[in-house]
Design a protein around this motif. Structure first.
Motif, PDB file in Angstrom:
ATOM      1  N   SER A  40       0.609  -1.159   0.143  1.00 54.55           N
ATOM      2  CA  SER A  40      -0.070   0.025  -0.019  1.00 54.55           C
ATOM      3  C   SER A  40       0.897   1.271   0.031  1.00 54.55           C
ATOM      4  N   GLN A  41       1.922   1.371   1.005  1.00 54.95           N
ATOM      5  CA  GLN A  41       2.702   2.546   0.925  1.00 54.95           C
ATOM      6  C   GLN A  41       3.505   2.742  -0.420  1.00 54.95           C
ATOM      7  N   MET A  42       3.889   1.578  -1.039  1.00 53.80           N
ATOM      8  CA  MET A  42       4.733   1.620  -2.329  1.00 53.80           C
ATOM      9  C   MET A  42       3.693   2.271  -3.238  1.00 53.80           C
ATOM     10  N   MET A  43       2.561   1.789  -3.362  1.00 58.54           N
ATOM     11  CA  MET A  43       1.593   2.113  -4.345  1.00 58.54           C
ATOM     12  C   MET A  43       1.323   3.704  -4.285  1.00 58.54           C
ATOM     13  N   ASN A  44       1.049   4.018  -3.099  1.00 57.83           N
ATOM     14  CA  ASN A  44       0.659   5.454  -2.794  1.00 57.83           C
ATOM     15  C   ASN A  44       1.764   6.505  -3.027  1.00 57.83           C
ATOM     16  N   ARG A  45       3.082   6.063  -2.549  1.00 54.71           N
ATOM     17  CA  ARG A  45       4.194   6.944  -2.790  1.00 54.71           C
ATOM     18  C   ARG A  45       4.677   6.910  -4.439  1.00 54.71           C
ATOM     19  N   LEU A  46       4.596   5.808  -5.167  1.00 55.52           N
ATOM     20  CA  LEU A  46       4.750   5.842  -6.512  1.00 55.52           C
ATOM     21  C   LEU A  46       3.710   6.809  -7.457  1.00 55.52           C
ATOM     22  N   LYS A  47       2.551   6.877  -6.859  1.00 56.89           N
ATOM     23  CA  LYS A  47       1.544   7.687  -7.607  1.00 56.89           C
ATOM     24  C   LYS A  47       1.864   9.064  -7.280  1.00 56.89           C
ATOM     25  N   VAL A  48       2.322   9.373  -5.998  1.00 59.89           N
ATOM     26  CA  VAL A  48       2.594  10.782  -5.669  1.00 59.89           C
ATOM     27  C   VAL A  48       3.621  11.252  -6.617  1.00 59.89           C
ATOM     28  N   TYR A  49       4.762  10.333  -6.715  1.00 58.32           N
ATOM     29  CA  TYR A  49       5.974  10.705  -7.376  1.00 58.32           C
ATOM     30  C   TYR A  49       5.749  10.829  -8.786  1.00 58.32           C
ATOM     31  N   GLU A  50       4.942  10.094  -9.375  1.00 55.65           N
ATOM     32  CA  GLU A  50       4.604  10.020 -10.861  1.00 55.65           C
ATOM     33  C   GLU A  50       3.802  11.398 -11.045  1.00 55.65           C
ATOM     34  N   ASN A  51       3.104  11.747 -10.327  1.00 58.04           N
ATOM     35  CA  ASN A  51       2.450  13.246 -10.359  1.00 58.04           C
ATOM     36  C   ASN A  51       3.127  14.316 -10.012  1.00 58.04           C
ATOM     37  N   ASP A  52       3.990  14.079  -9.746  1.00 55.73           N
ATOM     38  CA  ASP A  52       5.135  15.394  -9.101  1.00 55.73           C
ATOM     39  C   ASP A  52       5.847  15.765 -10.311  1.00 55.73           C
ATOM     40  N   SER A  53       5.707  16.959 -11.031  1.00 51.99           N
ATOM     41  CA  SER A  53       6.551  17.377 -12.196  1.00 51.99           C
ATOM     42  C   SER A  53       8.053  17.684 -11.540  1.00 51.99           C
ATOM     43  N   LYS A  54       8.366  17.621 -10.423  1.00 53.36           N
ATOM     44  CA  LYS A  54       9.709  18.153 -10.236  1.00 53.36           C
ATOM     45  C   LYS A  54      10.366  16.667 -10.222  1.00 53.36           C
ATOM     46  N   VAL A  55       9.762  15.525 -10.007  1.00 57.59           N
ATOM     47  CA  VAL A  55      10.414  14.155  -9.900  1.00 57.59           C
ATOM     48  C   VAL A  55      10.858  13.664 -11.212  1.00 57.59           C
ATOM     49  N   ARG A  56      12.094  13.434 -11.420  1.00 60.50           N
ATOM     50  CA  ARG A  56      12.546  12.808 -12.600  1.00 60.50           C
ATOM     51  C   ARG A  56      12.884  11.687 -12.828  1.00 60.50           C
ATOM     52  N   LEU A  57      13.222  10.844 -11.709  1.00 59.78           N
ATOM     53  CA  LEU A  57      13.350   9.300 -11.608  1.00 59.78           C
ATOM     54  C   LEU A  57      13.042   8.740 -10.177  1.00 59.78           C
ATOM     55  N   VAL A  58      12.815   7.432 -10.151  1.00 64.82           N
ATOM     56  CA  VAL A  58      12.521   6.831  -8.928  1.00 64.82           C
ATOM     57  C   VAL A  58      13.385   5.692  -8.693  1.00 64.82           C
ATOM     58  N   ILE A  59      14.198   5.414  -7.578  1.00 66.09           N
ATOM     59  CA  ILE A  59      15.241   4.374  -7.309  1.00 66.09           C
ATOM     60  C   ILE A  59      14.541   3.546  -6.512  1.00 66.09           C
ATOM     61  N   LEU A  60      14.401   2.194  -6.454  1.00 68.56           N
ATOM     62  CA  LEU A  60      13.790   0.995  -5.734  1.00 68.56           C
ATOM     63  C   LEU A  60      15.226   0.142  -5.410  1.00 68.56           C
ATOM     64  N   LYS A  61      15.096   0.081  -3.917  1.00 72.98           N
ATOM     65  CA  LYS A  61      16.134  -0.606  -3.240  1.00 72.98           C
ATOM     66  C   LYS A  61      15.611  -1.533  -2.171  1.00 72.98           C
ATOM     67  N   GLY A  62      16.394  -2.336  -1.559  1.00 73.26           N
ATOM     68  CA  GLY A  62      16.168  -2.783  -0.296  1.00 73.26           C
ATOM     69  C   GLY A  62      17.239  -2.801   0.750  1.00 73.26           C
ATOM     70  N   THR A  63      17.037  -2.873   2.022  1.00 76.99           N
ATOM     71  CA  THR A  63      18.011  -2.626   2.879  1.00 76.99           C
ATOM     72  C   THR A  63      18.499  -4.149   3.365  1.00 76.99           C
ATOM     73  N   GLY A  64      19.798  -4.311   3.783  1.00 77.02           N
ATOM     74  CA  GLY A  64      20.277  -5.564   4.188  1.00 77.02           C
ATOM     75  C   GLY A  64      20.851  -6.373   3.162  1.00 77.02           C
ATOM     76  N   ARG A  65      20.663  -7.888   3.367  1.00 79.12           N
ATOM     77  CA  ARG A  65      21.451  -8.667   2.537  1.00 79.12           C
ATOM     78  C   ARG A  65      20.566  -9.380   1.368  1.00 79.12           C
ATOM     79  N   ALA A  66      19.206  -8.795   1.399  1.00 77.72           N
ATOM     80  CA  ALA A  66      18.343  -8.939   0.212  1.00 77.72           C
ATOM     81  C   ALA A  66      17.588  -7.862  -0.234  1.00 77.72           C
ATOM     82  N   PHE A  67      17.458  -8.097  -1.767  1.00 74.61           N
ATOM     83  CA  PHE A  67      16.475  -7.087  -2.197  1.00 74.61           C
ATOM     84  C   PHE A  67      15.161  -7.336  -1.586  1.00 74.61           C
ATOM     85  N   CYS A  68      14.630  -8.550  -1.837  1.00 74.54           N
ATOM     86  CA  CYS A  68      13.295  -8.834  -1.645  1.00 74.54           C
ATOM     87  C   CYS A  68      13.170 -10.214  -1.640  1.00 74.54           C
TER      88      CYS A  68
END
Length: 382
Positions: A40-68
């Motif tokens: 839910s959080q990912m979807m909400n934030r991605l939508k916000v970033y997509e509609n923000d004209s200042k945002v040029r790109l989005v990086i997706l990453k994970g913490t620790g020894r695994a991505f996911c």
């Protein structure tokens, strides 16, 4: 409070500057396994970033020894056994809509895949425009072993030959170099250079595909494809895994052993398939074969229908039995029903690909988007 994890923890982190945003999976103690709240959080934030004209790109990453490590199936199991299977249906509905959002995203999405990526984690990251892997990256799709595969039919069915069948039916792993070789990843960067790349992306904030590619190219390392790699034995993989049925595939593998070809990967493939749920293997094989004939949306629709039948126990209890024996009581031998491939009838498969009756069930409704990415465009990302 999280639907699938009742502890108060920060499962997602969102960082960055005004032009480059970072979406960070933050459950390292659980290998960043996905919960409903995270989706839910990912979807909400991605939508916000997509509609923000200042945002040029989005990086997706994970913490620790695994991505996911994929979806948190243990938490899902606990909620469904204590409550109702619709908990799982809601989770997967959210998951597939997240996949659809990533696949149709209007702005460049850069996935930094350093470490383990499994199941649903691969389902999401493989749809990003840029998929960067390292020498630490390991991809595995083991969920078919308990009949719970999600989000993988489309990209696995587009791999060379029958490599997708091999990966999905056996849970075999690919490293970063192999992901580059088969087209799953777009760039290979040494793990030690990943932070430098991330910093450069944040500082330069390129928005055009060509600009991002040129920037990433400054950090590219040389992947080392091992001689024993599945990519180097595609001919025999294709010969074995092109079989019409799971039984045909197993027979072809066993014939390789009988002919004197006792290679470890063949023995491992046979052992893995024989320890997996017969129903789950047959569902996956039919799913990937149908997926080759479907567009991206079609794959999501049929996968959602199948997984709803699985968690609803339409034709059996193998998902719950697999989670109990393999994940909760680790090392236990599951009691699959039916116990043999030949006992899984075609009528059972047909039911899982048909509409779910009762329980007010509805087919997956994908949120309509103005820049719908059709087959060719999604395929170009893969």
């Amino acid at each position: 409070m999280d639907l699938l994890d009742n502890r108060e923890v920060v499962q997602m982190a969102f960082q960055g500057n005004s032009t480059v945003k970072k979406v960070i999976l933050n459950r390292p103690h659980k290998l960043n396994a996905l919960t409903y709240e995270m989706l839910s959080q990912m979807m909400n934030r991605l939508k916000v970033y997509e509609n923000d004209s200042k945002v040029r790109l989005v990086i997706l990453k994970g913490t620790g020894r695994a991505f996911c490590a994929g979806g948190d199936v243990v938490a899902l199991y606990n909620f469904m056994t204590a409550g109702h299977w619709s908990f799982g249906a809601n989770f997967f509905k959210k998951f597939f809509n997240l996949e659809y959002l990533v696949a149709t995203y209007k702005k460049p999405l850069v996935a930094l895949i350093d470490g383990m990526v499994m199941g649903g984690g691969a389902g999401v990251s493989m749809l990003a425009r840029f998929k960067i892997v390292t020498e630490n990256t390991v991809l595995a799709m083991p969920a078919a072993a308990i009949g719970s595969y999600v989000g993988e039919t489309y990209f696995l069915s587009r791999l060379p030959g029958y490599l997708g069948e091999y990966l999905g039916l056996t849970g075999a792993r690919l490293d970063g170099a192999e992901m580059i070789a088969c087209g799953l990843a777009t760039h290979f960067v040494r793990s030690k250079d990943l932070q430098l790349l991330e910093n450069a992306l944040s500082e330069v904030a390129p928005s055009e595909t060509i600009e991002i590619s040129q920037l990433i190219s400054k950090f590219i390392g040389k992947p080392n494809l091992k001689q024993s790699s599945a990519i180097n034995r595609l001919e025999i993989v294709n010969k074995c895994f092109s079989g019409e049925t799971v039984e045909d595939i197993l027979l072809a593998l066993e014939k390789q052993i009988e002919s004197g070809r006792e290679e470890k990967w063949i023995v491992d493939a046979i052992n893995s398939m024989k320890s997996s749920t017969p129903t789950g293997l047959k569902l996956f094989l039919r799913s990937i074969r149908e997926g080759r004939r479907q567009n991206f949306e079609g794959c999501l629709l049929h996968e959602y229908t199948v997984i709803c039948h699985v968690i609803r126990r339409t034709i059996g209890n193998d998902f719950y039995e697999g989670v109990r024996a393999k994940l909760l009581e680790k090392g236990k031998k599951p009691e699959w029903r039916p116990s043999k491939l030949e006992l899984v009838e075609e009528e059972m498969m047909d039911r899982c690909f048909g509409r779910v009756d009762g329980d007010d069930w509805e087919p997956l409704q994908l949120l309509r988007r103005s820049n719908l990415v059709h087959d060719n465009n999604v395929a170009s990302k893969l």
